[in-house]
Design an enzyme around this catalytic site. Structure first.
Site, PDB file in Angstrom:
ATOM      1  N   ASP A   1       0.846  -1.195   0.000  1.00  0.00           N
ATOM      2  CA  ASP A   1       0.000   0.000   0.000  1.00  0.00           C
ATOM      3  C   ASP A   1       0.882   1.245   0.000  1.00  0.00           C
ATOM      4  O   ASP A   1       1.927   1.256   0.635  1.00  0.00           O
ATOM      5  CB  ASP A   1      -0.908  -0.009   1.257  1.00  0.00           C
ATOM      6  CG  ASP A   1      -2.180   0.778   1.039  1.00  0.00           C
ATOM      7  OD1 ASP A   1      -2.090   2.000   0.862  1.00  0.00           O
ATOM      8  OD2 ASP A   1      -3.273   0.174   1.036  1.00  0.00           O
TER       9      ASP A   1
ATOM     10  N   LYS B   1       2.015 -13.112 -14.291  1.00  0.00           N
ATOM     11  CA  LYS B   1       2.536 -13.911 -15.413  1.00  0.00           C
ATOM     12  C   LYS B   1       3.895 -14.532 -15.049  1.00  0.00           C
ATOM     13  O   LYS B   1       4.123 -15.720 -15.260  1.00  0.00           O
ATOM     14  CB  LYS B   1       2.674 -12.985 -16.629  1.00  0.00           C
ATOM     15  CG  LYS B   1       3.320 -13.611 -17.833  1.00  0.00           C
ATOM     16  CD  LYS B   1       3.498 -12.554 -18.922  1.00  0.00           C
ATOM     17  CE  LYS B   1       4.544 -13.021 -19.932  1.00  0.00           C
ATOM     18  NZ  LYS B   1       4.915 -11.945 -20.844  1.00  0.00           N
TER      19      LYS B   1
ATOM     20  N   TYR C   1     -11.435   7.281 -13.162  1.00  0.00           N
ATOM     21  CA  TYR C   1     -11.705   6.039 -12.428  1.00  0.00           C
ATOM     22  C   TYR C   1     -12.398   5.021 -13.339  1.00  0.00           C
ATOM     23  O   TYR C   1     -11.941   3.889 -13.478  1.00  0.00           O
ATOM     24  CB  TYR C   1     -12.585   6.375 -11.235  1.00  0.00           C
ATOM     25  CG  TYR C   1     -12.889   5.222 -10.305  1.00  0.00           C
ATOM     26  CD1 TYR C   1     -11.924   4.724  -9.434  1.00  0.00           C
ATOM     27  CD2 TYR C   1     -14.158   4.648 -10.284  1.00  0.00           C
ATOM     28  CE1 TYR C   1     -12.222   3.679  -8.564  1.00  0.00           C
ATOM     29  CE2 TYR C   1     -14.460   3.610  -9.422  1.00  0.00           C
ATOM     30  CZ  TYR C   1     -13.491   3.129  -8.558  1.00  0.00           C
ATOM     31  OH  TYR C   1     -13.793   2.095  -7.695  1.00  0.00           O
TER      32      TYR C   1
ATOM     33  N   LYS D   1     -10.546   1.753 -14.788  1.00  0.00           N
ATOM     34  CA  LYS D   1     -10.980   0.408 -14.393  1.00  0.00           C
ATOM     35  C   LYS D   1     -11.386  -0.411 -15.616  1.00  0.00           C
ATOM     36  O   LYS D   1     -11.207  -1.631 -15.652  1.00  0.00           O
ATOM     37  CB  LYS D   1     -12.159   0.502 -13.415  1.00  0.00           C
ATOM     38  CG  LYS D   1     -11.769   1.026 -12.035  1.00  0.00           C
ATOM     39  CD  LYS D   1     -11.031  -0.027 -11.233  1.00  0.00           C
ATOM     40  CE  LYS D   1     -10.791   0.425  -9.809  1.00  0.00           C
ATOM     41  NZ  LYS D   1     -10.095  -0.591  -9.000  1.00  0.00           N
TER      42      LYS D   1
HETATM   43  P1  NAD Z   1      -9.852   2.520  -0.203  1.00  0.00           P
HETATM   44  O1  NAD Z   1      -9.575   3.872  -0.757  1.00  0.00           O
HETATM   45  O2  NAD Z   1     -10.260   2.411   1.218  1.00  0.00           O
HETATM   46  O3  NAD Z   1      -8.591   1.570  -0.405  1.00  0.00           O
HETATM   47  C1  NAD Z   1      -7.722   1.661  -1.494  1.00  0.00           C
HETATM   48  C2  NAD Z   1      -6.314   1.369  -1.000  1.00  0.00           C
HETATM   49  O4  NAD Z   1      -5.404   1.442  -2.111  1.00  0.00           O
HETATM   50  C3  NAD Z   1      -5.828   2.384   0.034  1.00  0.00           C
HETATM   51  O5  NAD Z   1      -5.230   1.707   1.112  1.00  0.00           O
HETATM   52  C4  NAD Z   1      -4.808   3.219  -0.734  1.00  0.00           C
HETATM   53  O6  NAD Z   1      -3.832   3.789   0.082  1.00  0.00           O
HETATM   54  C5  NAD Z   1      -4.274   2.197  -1.715  1.00  0.00           C
HETATM   55  N1  NAD Z   1      -3.710   2.810  -2.926  1.00  0.00           N
HETATM   56  C6  NAD Z   1      -4.248   3.781  -3.701  1.00  0.00           C
HETATM   57  N2  NAD Z   1      -3.435   4.069  -4.725  1.00  0.00           N
HETATM   58  C7  NAD Z   1      -2.347   3.252  -4.604  1.00  0.00           C
HETATM   59  C8  NAD Z   1      -1.165   3.072  -5.339  1.00  0.00           C
HETATM   60  N3  NAD Z   1      -0.905   3.824  -6.424  1.00  0.00           N
HETATM   61  N4  NAD Z   1      -0.263   2.154  -4.925  1.00  0.00           N
HETATM   62  C9  NAD Z   1      -0.500   1.406  -3.816  1.00  0.00           C
HETATM   63  N5  NAD Z   1      -1.616   1.531  -3.062  1.00  0.00           N
HETATM   64  C10 NAD Z   1      -2.533   2.443  -3.464  1.00  0.00           C
HETATM   65  O7  NAD Z   1     -10.940   1.855  -1.153  1.00  0.00           O
HETATM   66  P2  NAD Z   1     -11.742   0.471  -1.019  1.00  0.00           P
HETATM   67  O8  NAD Z   1     -13.164   0.786  -0.866  1.00  0.00           O
HETATM   68  O9  NAD Z   1     -11.072  -0.414  -0.045  1.00  0.00           O
HETATM   69  O10 NAD Z   1     -11.555  -0.093  -2.491  1.00  0.00           O
HETATM   70  C11 NAD Z   1     -10.634  -1.145  -2.784  1.00  0.00           C
HETATM   71  C12 NAD Z   1     -10.751  -1.513  -4.259  1.00  0.00           C
HETATM   72  O11 NAD Z   1     -12.076  -1.953  -4.534  1.00  0.00           O
HETATM   73  C13 NAD Z   1     -10.457  -0.350  -5.211  1.00  0.00           C
HETATM   74  O12 NAD Z   1      -9.744  -0.832  -6.310  1.00  0.00           O
HETATM   75  C14 NAD Z   1     -11.831   0.101  -5.631  1.00  0.00           C
HETATM   76  O13 NAD Z   1     -11.810   0.679  -6.911  1.00  0.00           O
HETATM   77  C15 NAD Z   1     -12.628  -1.198  -5.600  1.00  0.00           C
HETATM   78  N6  NAD Z   1     -14.071  -0.944  -5.391  1.00  0.00           N
HETATM   79  C16 NAD Z   1     -14.540  -0.631  -4.149  1.00  0.00           C
HETATM   80  C17 NAD Z   1     -15.883  -0.376  -3.984  1.00  0.00           C
HETATM   81  C18 NAD Z   1     -16.478  -0.053  -2.641  1.00  0.00           C
HETATM   82  O14 NAD Z   1     -17.697   0.204  -2.561  1.00  0.00           O
HETATM   83  N7  NAD Z   1     -15.742  -0.058  -1.553  1.00  0.00           N
HETATM   84  C19 NAD Z   1     -16.754  -0.426  -5.091  1.00  0.00           C
HETATM   85  C20 NAD Z   1     -16.216  -0.726  -6.329  1.00  0.00           C
HETATM   86  C21 NAD Z   1     -14.871  -0.992  -6.468  1.00  0.00           C
END
Ligand code: NAD
Ligand code: UDP
Length: 320
Positions: free
Chosen positions: A37, A109, A149, A153
């Site tokens: 992270d 991979k 975003y 994605k």
């Molecule tokens: P969050 O923001 O709480 O967690 C994301 C984590 O990724 C954080 O710990 C952040 O520090 C880390 N991060 C961000 N950019 C980074 C980078 N460049 N390198 C390393 N770490 C990085 O969000 P979440 O809700 O836990 O979401 C997790 C994943 O699930 C994401 O990919 C998000 O797009 C996807 N998602 C979540 C939801 C939801 O409702 N929670 C819905 C759709 C998709």
């Protein structure tokens, strides 16, 4: 005793909301977990209780930069998920999604790991069909404020399928719908955490638009369960698969529920609707039911109760 099924698992974004629950669950199942992270929206507090576990490692690293670690599985969750955070630095968000996917798929991979990609309901944009099924290609604005975003994605999904077709990487593409629960950041900006924190602090509850837009909310433990079930399906089942709770609520209904459950005297105020805010969102989870034997059971009131208790404690401890 050594666990025969013990795997070494990389969770990118492991200090975030979903990632921290996933790390905990995988550790509880006896696996070795490497949490990667960059702490953009992640919190040490989310994983502090895992630090003493000798099977847990934290690497502060950015997924846009390649990394080499020997692992059996990768859950690629790194990416800010809240509109406020992903729009804070939109170019970085696209880089995180696209270059992060390239780096993690490249790693998968090289080390022959299976990879689960955290995709999103946002790939459907402002959907014209309701509920959304996986064969719907979406209605996404490619040049708007949410595009960094949504398109990031979508490109990550494309990369998954090209690595799968070209390099036989074992992929699992999960289209996650709105999920909530403890460990959301209190300043995250997403609707459930905003409303609960506002209600508990007696601040105005900020509904954007008229509050008639809808979302379907899944409690975090059930989402994590779906991730693990999906990861453990046969190579042939790549997804994409919708993961979410199909029970749909308007944002106004959510606000009223939160006010009712917290006993708050906060009042509702209305603010402008953000650009390209989807009107409706509800997953068709027939595929998840069939392939994963998974269907959410936790109703909104039950999940909200646990989430409210979490934020009450955070506020009491001075962290929110
Ligand atoms: P969050 O923001 O709480 O967690 C994301 C984590 O990724 C954080 O710990 C952040 O520090 C880390 N991060 C961000 N950019 C980074 C980078 N460049 N390198 C390393 N770490 C990085 O969000 P979440 O809700 O836990 O979401 C997790 C994943 O699930 C994401 O990919 C998000 O797009 C996807 N998602 C979540 C939801 C939801 O409702 N929670 C819905 C759709 C998709
Ligand atoms: N929303 C709101 N008030 C808030 C935060 C969000 O009315 O304080 C609305 C937002 O405009 C959207 C819905 O709640 O219609 C869900 O927003 P969120 O950011 O949680 O997730 P999204 O599904 O839009 O990515």
């Amino acid at each position: 005793m050594e666990n025969y099924h013990r795997k070494r698992i990389l969770v990118t974004g492991g200090a975030g909301f979903l990632g921290s629950h996933l790390c905990e669950r995988l550790l509880n199942e006896g696996h070795d977990v490497i949490c990667l992270d960059n702490m953009f929206t992640g919190l040490k507090d989310n994983i502090i209780h895992l630090m003493d576990n000798h099977r847990f490692e934290l690497i502060r690293h950015d997924v846009v930069i390649p990394i080499f670690v020997e692992v059996d599985e990768i859950y690629n969750l790194a990416c800010p998920a809240s509109p406020i955070h992903y729009q804070y630095n939109p170019i970085k968000t696209t880089k995180t999604s696209v270059m992060g996917a390239i780096n993690m798929l490249g790693l998968a991979k090289r080390v022959k790991a299976r990879i689960l990609q955290a995709s999103t309901s946002e790939v459907y944009g402002d959907p014209e069909i309701h509920p959304q099924t996986e064969d719907y290609w979406g209605n996404v604005n490619p040049i708007g404020f949410r595009s960094c975003y949504d398109e990031g994605k979508r490109c990550a999904e494309t990369l998954c399928f090209d690595y799968h077709r070209e390099n036989k990487v074992s992929i699992k593409v999960a289209r996650i719908f709105n999920t909530y629960g403890p460990n959301m950041h209190h300043n995250d900006g997403r609707v459930v955490s905003n409303f609960i924190v506002q209600a508990l602090k007696g601040q105005d509850i900020t509904i954007y638009g008229d509050g008639n837009q809808s979302r379907s909310f899944c409690y975090v433990s059930e989402m994590v369960d779906a991730f693990i079930r999906f990861m453990n399906t046969d190579d042939e089942f790549t997804g994409p698969v919708n993961l979410g709770n199909p029970n749909e609520f308007t944002i106004r209904e959510l606000a009223e529920k939160v006010i009712d459950m917290t006993g708050s005297n906060a009042r509702i105020i209305y603010k402008p609707l953000p650009h390209d805010d989807p009107r409706q969102r509800q997953p068709d989870i027939s595929l998840a039911k069939e392939k994963l034997g998974w269907e959410p059971q936790i109703q909104l009131a039950e999940g909200l109760e646990k989430t409210i208790a979490y934020f009450e404690q955070r506020i009491k401890d001075g962290f929110a």
